[in-house]
Design an enzyme around this catalytic site. Sequence first.
Site, PDB file in Angstrom:
ATOM      1  N   LYS A  77     -17.570  74.662   2.751  1.00  0.00           N
ATOM      2  CA  LYS A  77     -16.517  74.787   1.735  1.00  0.00           C
ATOM      3  C   LYS A  77     -16.404  73.497   0.927  1.00  0.00           C
ATOM      4  O   LYS A  77     -16.251  73.522  -0.307  1.00  0.00           O
ATOM      5  CB  LYS A  77     -15.173  75.097   2.411  1.00  0.00           C
ATOM      6  CG  LYS A  77     -15.156  76.454   3.098  1.00  0.00           C
ATOM      7  CD  LYS A  77     -14.027  76.594   4.116  1.00  0.00           C
ATOM      8  CE  LYS A  77     -14.318  77.758   5.053  1.00  0.00           C
ATOM      9  NZ  LYS A  77     -13.452  77.787   6.249  1.00  0.00           N
ATOM     10  N   LYS A  83     -15.786  66.376  17.755  1.00  0.00           N
ATOM     11  CA  LYS A  83     -15.761  66.292  16.283  1.00  0.00           C
ATOM     12  C   LYS A  83     -15.543  64.851  15.813  1.00  0.00           C
ATOM     13  O   LYS A  83     -15.686  64.530  14.650  1.00  0.00           O
ATOM     14  CB  LYS A  83     -14.677  67.209  15.718  1.00  0.00           C
ATOM     15  CG  LYS A  83     -14.955  68.710  16.005  1.00  0.00           C
ATOM     16  CD  LYS A  83     -13.839  69.589  15.482  1.00  0.00           C
ATOM     17  CE  LYS A  83     -13.960  71.051  15.909  1.00  0.00           C
ATOM     18  NZ  LYS A  83     -14.915  71.813  15.078  1.00  0.00           N
ATOM     19  N   LYS A  95     -10.230  69.813  10.361  1.00  0.00           N
ATOM     20  CA  LYS A  95     -10.788  70.690  11.380  1.00  0.00           C
ATOM     21  C   LYS A  95      -9.950  70.505  12.639  1.00  0.00           C
ATOM     22  O   LYS A  95      -9.140  69.576  12.705  1.00  0.00           O
ATOM     23  CB  LYS A  95     -12.249  70.348  11.673  1.00  0.00           C
ATOM     24  CG  LYS A  95     -12.472  68.838  11.934  1.00  0.00           C
ATOM     25  CD  LYS A  95     -13.940  68.480  12.098  1.00  0.00           C
ATOM     26  CE  LYS A  95     -14.696  68.338  10.802  1.00  0.00           C
ATOM     27  NZ  LYS A  95     -15.664  69.405  10.558  1.00  0.00           N
ATOM     28  N   ARG A  96     -10.138  71.358  13.640  1.00  0.00           N
ATOM     29  CA  ARG A  96      -9.430  71.176  14.898  1.00  0.00           C
ATOM     30  C   ARG A  96      -9.707  69.765  15.456  1.00  0.00           C
ATOM     31  O   ARG A  96     -10.789  69.220  15.262  1.00  0.00           O
ATOM     32  CB  ARG A  96      -9.921  72.215  15.916  1.00  0.00           C
ATOM     33  CG  ARG A  96      -9.681  73.639  15.481  1.00  0.00           C
ATOM     34  CD  ARG A  96      -8.352  74.163  15.879  1.00  0.00           C
ATOM     35  NE  ARG A  96      -8.236  74.239  17.313  1.00  0.00           N
ATOM     36  CZ  ARG A  96      -7.138  74.605  17.961  1.00  0.00           C
ATOM     37  NH1 ARG A  96      -6.049  74.915  17.280  1.00  0.00           N
ATOM     38  NH2 ARG A  96      -7.105  74.665  19.261  1.00  0.00           N
ATOM     39  N   HIS A 120     -20.904  81.088  19.676  1.00  0.00           N
ATOM     40  CA  HIS A 120     -20.358  80.024  18.816  1.00  0.00           C
ATOM     41  C   HIS A 120     -20.249  78.677  19.503  1.00  0.00           C
ATOM     42  O   HIS A 120     -19.699  77.744  18.924  1.00  0.00           O
ATOM     43  CB  HIS A 120     -18.951  80.386  18.320  1.00  0.00           C
ATOM     44  CG  HIS A 120     -18.885  81.604  17.474  1.00  0.00           C
ATOM     45  ND1 HIS A 120     -18.963  81.567  16.099  1.00  0.00           N
ATOM     46  CD2 HIS A 120     -18.746  82.901  17.800  1.00  0.00           C
ATOM     47  CE1 HIS A 120     -18.860  82.798  15.624  1.00  0.00           C
ATOM     48  NE2 HIS A 120     -18.726  83.622  16.637  1.00  0.00           N
ATOM     49  N   THR A 163     -18.061  75.322   9.192  1.00  0.00           N
ATOM     50  CA  THR A 163     -17.968  76.107   7.960  1.00  0.00           C
ATOM     51  C   THR A 163     -17.152  75.330   6.924  1.00  0.00           C
ATOM     52  O   THR A 163     -17.357  75.513   5.723  1.00  0.00           O
ATOM     53  CB  THR A 163     -17.315  77.488   8.212  1.00  0.00           C
ATOM     54  OG1 THR A 163     -16.177  77.300   9.049  1.00  0.00           O
ATOM     55  CG2 THR A 163     -18.291  78.443   8.874  1.00  0.00           C
TER      56      THR A 163
HETATM   57  C1  F58 Z   1     -16.456  77.506  16.018  1.00  0.00           C
HETATM   58  N1  F58 Z   1     -15.855  77.868  17.260  1.00  0.00           N
HETATM   59  C2  F58 Z   1     -17.512  76.433  16.169  1.00  0.00           C
HETATM   60  N2  F58 Z   1     -14.067  78.467  18.556  1.00  0.00           N
HETATM   61  O1  F58 Z   1     -16.974  75.306  16.827  1.00  0.00           O
HETATM   62  C3  F58 Z   1     -18.017  76.048  14.777  1.00  0.00           C
HETATM   63  O2  F58 Z   1     -19.050  75.125  14.870  1.00  0.00           O
HETATM   64  C4  F58 Z   1     -18.496  77.290  14.053  1.00  0.00           C
HETATM   65  O3  F58 Z   1     -18.786  77.003  12.721  1.00  0.00           O
HETATM   66  C5  F58 Z   1     -17.445  78.384  14.092  1.00  0.00           C
HETATM   67  O4  F58 Z   1     -17.038  78.649  15.419  1.00  0.00           O
HETATM   68  C6  F58 Z   1     -17.934  79.667  13.490  1.00  0.00           C
HETATM   69  O5  F58 Z   1     -19.166  80.023  14.020  1.00  0.00           O
HETATM   70  C7  F58 Z   1     -14.528  78.106  17.339  1.00  0.00           C
HETATM   71  O6  F58 Z   1     -13.798  78.056  16.361  1.00  0.00           O
HETATM   72  C8  F58 Z   1     -12.778  78.694  18.883  1.00  0.00           C
HETATM   73  O7  F58 Z   1     -11.862  78.397  18.163  1.00  0.00           O
HETATM   74  C9  F58 Z   1     -12.561  79.364  20.206  1.00  0.00           C
HETATM   75  C10 F58 Z   1     -11.278  80.063  20.350  1.00  0.00           C
HETATM   76  C11 F58 Z   1     -11.059  80.792  21.651  1.00  0.00           C
HETATM   77  C12 F58 Z   1     -11.486  80.045  22.858  1.00  0.00           C
HETATM   78  C13 F58 Z   1     -12.836  79.398  22.717  1.00  0.00           C
HETATM   79  C14 F58 Z   1     -13.105  78.699  21.385  1.00  0.00           C
END
Ligand code: F58
Length: 794
Positions: free
Chosen positions: A643, A537, A531-532, A350, A639
């Site tokens: 949405k 971003k 988003k985060r 990811h 994602t």
């Molecule tokens: C997200 N990663 C990607 N990681 O940033 C996003 O582009 C993608 O759509 C999504 O995954 C699904 O594939 C993400 O959310 C985290 O929150 C982690 C949590 C634990 C530590 C490392 C990152």
Amino acid sequence: MNLTRESFRSDILNHLKYTVGKDQSHASTYDWRLALSFALRDRIVEPWFSSTKDTWDHDHKRVFYLSMEYLIGRILEDAAINLGLKDIAAAAMTDLGQDFDVLVHDEPDAALGNGGLGRLAACYMESMATLGCPGYGYGLRYEHGLFRQRFENGHQVETPEDWLTQRHPFEFERPEACYTIGFKGHVTERDGQMVWEPGETVLATAYDMPVVGWEGRWANTLRLWGAKPTTLFDLERFNRGDYTAAAAPETLARTITRVLYPDDTTFQGKELRLKQEYFMTSAAIQDILRRYMEVHDDLTELDKHVAIQMNDTHPAIAAPELIRLLVDRYGMAFSKAMDVAQKCLGYTNHTLLPEALERWSTWLMGTVLPRHMQIIEMIDAAHAMANPTRSAGVAIVRNNEVHMGELAFIMSHKVNGVSALHSELVKSQLFSELNKLHPGRIINVTNGVTPRRWLRLANPDLARLITDTIGAGWEDNLDRLAELEPHVEDSAFRDAFMAVKRNNKVETSNWMKKTCGIDVDPDALFDVQVKRIHEYKRQLMNVFETIAQWHEIKKNPEGDFVPRVKIFGGKSAPGYQVAKEIVHLINDVGHVVNTDPDMRDRLKVVYPANYNVSMAEQLIPAADLSEQISTAGKEASGTGNMKLSLNGALTIGTLDGANVEIREQVGSENFFLFGMTADEVLLRRKNVNHAREAIESSQALKDVLQLIAEGRFSPSEPDRYHGLVDRTWNSDYFLVASDFADYQRAQIEVDETFRDKDKWARMAAINTARMGFFSSDRSIRGYMKEIWGATSAL
Ligand code: F58
């Protein structure tokens, strides 16, 4: 499902009395919600049992999804909708003098995840159930999910989230499903066998949640592990009055599932995190083998019956754990065990951000998991032996660290990226050498989202319009949205489509007034970035543009501006100072803009605290514009972008992640593209003066930076953002400055398009009509066929 409003009402009353233990006259909202949840849960049990029985009877291949995160959100309404019981439930509650919506909103979010990765796991569980893919999700039952966010004078403040202080009506505790998990200790050799004697042990016990698919045709299990001490508390010590020492085993166990790690910025090796990962993974692998051995005896055939998917590298210890059990417990030869494990395992990547890739020091791995460290070295040696040309750069163990990405890659038969662009970059950048050694192993499965939650539940009016227009049944066949397209030519349909949007905006305006105290005009353009909070971003670029717009209005207060509401939502990781500074700036700018009489209704900034799944359900249906503005090459997929577009928002975005495919689907004429491509980004960084040159050539950006530097948004502390301004001029790794002018150009195009209401309506409706591809059902079909070798049981 033969259920009437009357019989459901009596189910609810029974639960209120016998399960909750309350009588009607004293029942609170919470009590009613529990009673309703239990009555609904009863209805899930039927499909759940029959699915489980079907899987055993037919010995279907099973998929086990291992994830450290599940960002589930609320469960009640989703379950009611999938069971087809929402109307009956609402009517029954009305009969009982209760408002169904109030009960729905009383439920706390299950926030066992950070962001996209965790939400994806939740969408995928729902789609597996909808498609009848026999599967199990494994994860951790965190006592505290993601922290709750508040703002104090614009600063983000985190407080613990406590969803489990209330009763969780959708889980079943399974004390009998219990495994011992070891840590530390040492490994000795006995009669040619390696024996690991752990120094610490903890019990993993199961809590099961049924996950019911669309129309209740199938239900799978999400099994979350809780930790229990292996030894009961030390009575002798307790009697001596040494209460703290007596409770030590309990304390140790509790820490393991106490909190979700909220750090998605940089990888930081932390012993507790490694223990959590191993705890979840070992319990899962032991459970998988126990199930298998109940009906099979030949473990060399495991991959014919079992597929294990690793959601990122967090459960990558699954490979050495499976090998350990096959070799040490079942006596399989190492090379055979490695082969079996690899055939079962798949790995989803990811992220490309090097700082986010997991690495553990060999010292820590060797201390916490000494037997696994040996096995990892054996895997590495076997891989080197089988691939004599491989360079040291792809070794799992290098520079005294265990690289979990390489481990996951080498031990998987398929590695997938999460969007077409991302998967290509995984091939060409992240794992380029491994890709050459193992051509064909890296594949792409573009992410998707479940239309049940993200359209049917979140946007009921749009769902109704769709059903009225093209008939029922699009929810589990989202390609059917294409049937809307001919209707887009019909002005009555466009009017109805935009009336739904306007209603959602009115409703969300009321909600914003209530939660943030800000009045907004529902006819303004709702511009949403949720988003985060992360540098890549580029919320910062959005704030800069907000300031530029404010400045424009100040310079020309009588000008004709398209009214906008800038809506932000998202949390920063608690230790990520730069992101927290961006949070602060958004709030500071919001304060100045929202209190400036010159703005009238032409610009507002709204940043409600504590963005989560439920807030997403509120904001997304009301959005006109979706901000997907990451530096190209950095957002693996996204994602939220899906949405928003599905709900009729137009995207302003870069060619990054799944934006590329969204634009292909909706058509370039229905998408506001701007910015550098991933290749151009790499080139641009080679110019050390990229930021300075970009700022010098944009008066608007120069003004923005000047205004911030002067303290116009932080009058009580004028130098608050000097660091931020300085970094923008002098480093700007994420190229905010270099993309700013083109972003502004695209925003002007957005305004001009929004003035033409009919054009906008067409574009918005076409977005919805062309988003069928992004159903998570399509993604899961891809996983089943290309990775898992699993078929539907329906
Ligand atoms: C997200 N990663 C990607 N990681 O940033 C996003 O582009 C993608 O759509 C999504 O995954 C699904 O594939 C993400 O959310 C985290 O929150 C982690 C949590 C634990 C530590 C490392 C990152």
